[in-house]
Design an enzyme around this catalytic site. Structure first.
Site, PDB file in Angstrom:
ATOM      1  N   ASP A  40     -11.908   1.638   3.345  1.00 16.33           N
ATOM      2  CA  ASP A  40     -12.143   0.214   3.070  1.00 16.33           C
ATOM      3  C   ASP A  40     -13.606  -0.091   2.746  1.00 16.33           C
ATOM      4  OD1 ASP A  40      -9.922  -1.556   3.180  1.00 16.33           O
ATOM      5  OD2 ASP A  40      -9.752  -1.295   5.345  1.00 16.33           O
ATOM      6  N   GLN A  59      -5.484  -2.267   9.260  1.00 14.29           N
ATOM      7  CA  GLN A  59      -5.231  -3.560   8.633  1.00 14.29           C
ATOM      8  C   GLN A  59      -5.831  -4.681   9.479  1.00 14.29           C
ATOM      9  OE1 GLN A  59      -3.804  -4.057   5.606  1.00 14.29           O
ATOM     10  NE2 GLN A  59      -4.157  -6.247   5.822  1.00 14.29           N
ATOM     11  N   LYS A  70       0.839  -1.211   0.000  1.00 17.40           N
ATOM     12  CA  LYS A  70       0.000   0.000   0.000  1.00 17.40           C
ATOM     13  C   LYS A  70       0.867   1.252   0.000  1.00 17.40           C
ATOM     14  CE  LYS A  70      -3.716  -2.469   2.223  1.00 17.40           C
ATOM     15  NZ  LYS A  70      -4.221  -3.041   3.462  1.00 17.40           N
TER      16      LYS A  70
HETATM   17  N1  GUN Z   1      -7.036  -7.645   5.366  1.00 19.84           N
HETATM   18  C1  GUN Z   1      -7.188  -8.344   4.211  1.00 19.84           C
HETATM   19  N2  GUN Z   1      -7.751  -7.567   3.265  1.00 19.84           N
HETATM   20  C2  GUN Z   1      -7.947  -6.367   3.822  1.00 19.84           C
HETATM   21  C3  GUN Z   1      -8.504  -5.148   3.346  1.00 19.84           C
HETATM   22  O1  GUN Z   1      -8.934  -5.009   2.190  1.00 19.84           O
HETATM   23  N3  GUN Z   1      -8.536  -4.119   4.238  1.00 19.84           N
HETATM   24  C4  GUN Z   1      -8.087  -4.237   5.517  1.00 19.84           C
HETATM   25  N4  GUN Z   1      -8.166  -3.187   6.319  1.00 19.84           N
HETATM   26  N5  GUN Z   1      -7.574  -5.359   5.994  1.00 19.84           N
HETATM   27  C5  GUN Z   1      -7.513  -6.412   5.156  1.00 19.84           C
END
Ligand code: GUN
Length: 281
Positions: free
Chosen positions: A118, A95, A51
């Site tokens: 998200d 996350q 990211k």
């Molecule tokens: N863990 C796995 N995929 C994601 C996601 O798209 N967003 C977040 N915040 N955590 C994750």
């Protein structure tokens, strides 16, 4: 045929990067994504690194806040509230998964709705299911872009989604439904899974278990989207939920792992960050 999420991501990120100077000129700053990573889970560390790299490529400001897995729920909620109150932060991503002593739902609903990059906030989820304007979760959004890019017609087709998670299975099923597919959601308790998946013109597999879909479970000519990111227990290599080589021989197209859905998730995160920034101007 393989559907490359990597190629499409490179193209979309270049387009976003090209738009950044005019955004900065018009608004006086670039969008800012704050990412909170709790603990050292290798998968999560790798996603968060990806990211940060994508932010750099696009020209989005990124702050990654790392905290020890021993952080208390109250401390984490306090951190989220600080970011909510910061007018120079546009998107907040915590996350997942979080350590067991922290209530994920509580954390997600503490993120300000207008910063929920998200699309996991319950009000965003409700808006999605009522077909109202909302922030769409990154992986489902990326999957729909991949299908469009590959020229896959969704309307009237039978789509089967294997997996019913809040992050992927449920929202992608809703997006496919909105695109006028006839959608079936299959899961770990589905009886005769192979008979269900063999009906699919579009098969989305989001289970998180290698070798879940084998060639005999796929209808000839189907389009297969493999959302899994796993380590193959035998080779130790990164792999998806499908037996990619064998399935490719039966399907008309499949997304590879790595280089399929994963890069699109990150690219859609960039897009969502820019969207939230523009919406708040
Ligand atoms: N863990 C796995 N995929 C994601 C996601 O798209 N967003 C977040 N915040 N955590 C994750």
């Amino acid at each position: 045929m393989r559907i490359s999420g990597k190629d499409l991501s490179v193209k979309l990120k270049a387009e976003m990067a090209a738009s950044m100077p005019s955004i900065e000129e018009k608004y006086g700053r670039v969008p800012h994504l704050a990412v909170i990573l709790v603990g050292e889970d290798p998968g999560s560390v790798s996603y968060v690194t990806g990211k940060a790299k994508a932010c750099e490529a696009v020209g989005i400001k990124n702050t990654t806040i790392r905290r020890d897995a021993s952080i208390s729920e109250e401390e984490l909620l306090g951190l989220v509230r600080e970011l909510n109150a910061d007018p120079l932060v546009d998107g907040i991503l915590v996350q997942l998964p979080l350590p067991k002593h922290i209530d994920e739902n509580k954390v997600i609903e503490t993120i300000a709705l207008e910063k929920d990059v998200d699309g996991f906030h319950p009000l965003n989820v409700a808006a999605l299911w009522q077909k109202r304007p909302c922030t769409v979760a990154c992986t489902p959004k990326g999957i729909m872009k991949l299908l469009a890019q590959a020229g896959v017609e969704v309307k009237g087709k039978k789509a089967v989604v294997v997996g019913r998670s809040n992050i992927v299975g449920l929202p992608v099923a809703k997006l496919l439904l909105d695109a006028n597919a006839t959608v079936t959601i299959a899961h770990s308790r589905t009886e005769n899974l192979a008979a269900v998946t063999r009906e699919a013109d579009i098969l989305v597999v989001a289970v998180g278990r290698p070798h879940t879909v084998t060639a005999d479970m796929v209808k000839p000519g189907a389009v297969v989207i493999d959302v899994g990111v796993n380590r193959d227990p035998e080779s130790g290599k990164l792999c998806g939920d499908c037996d990619t080589d064998a399935v490719e021989a039966v399907a008309s197209a499949i997304t590879p792992v790595p280089g399929g859905v994963g890069p699109m998730t990150i690219t859609c995160l960039m897009e969502n960050t820019i969207e939230l920034f523009l919406r708040s101007r």
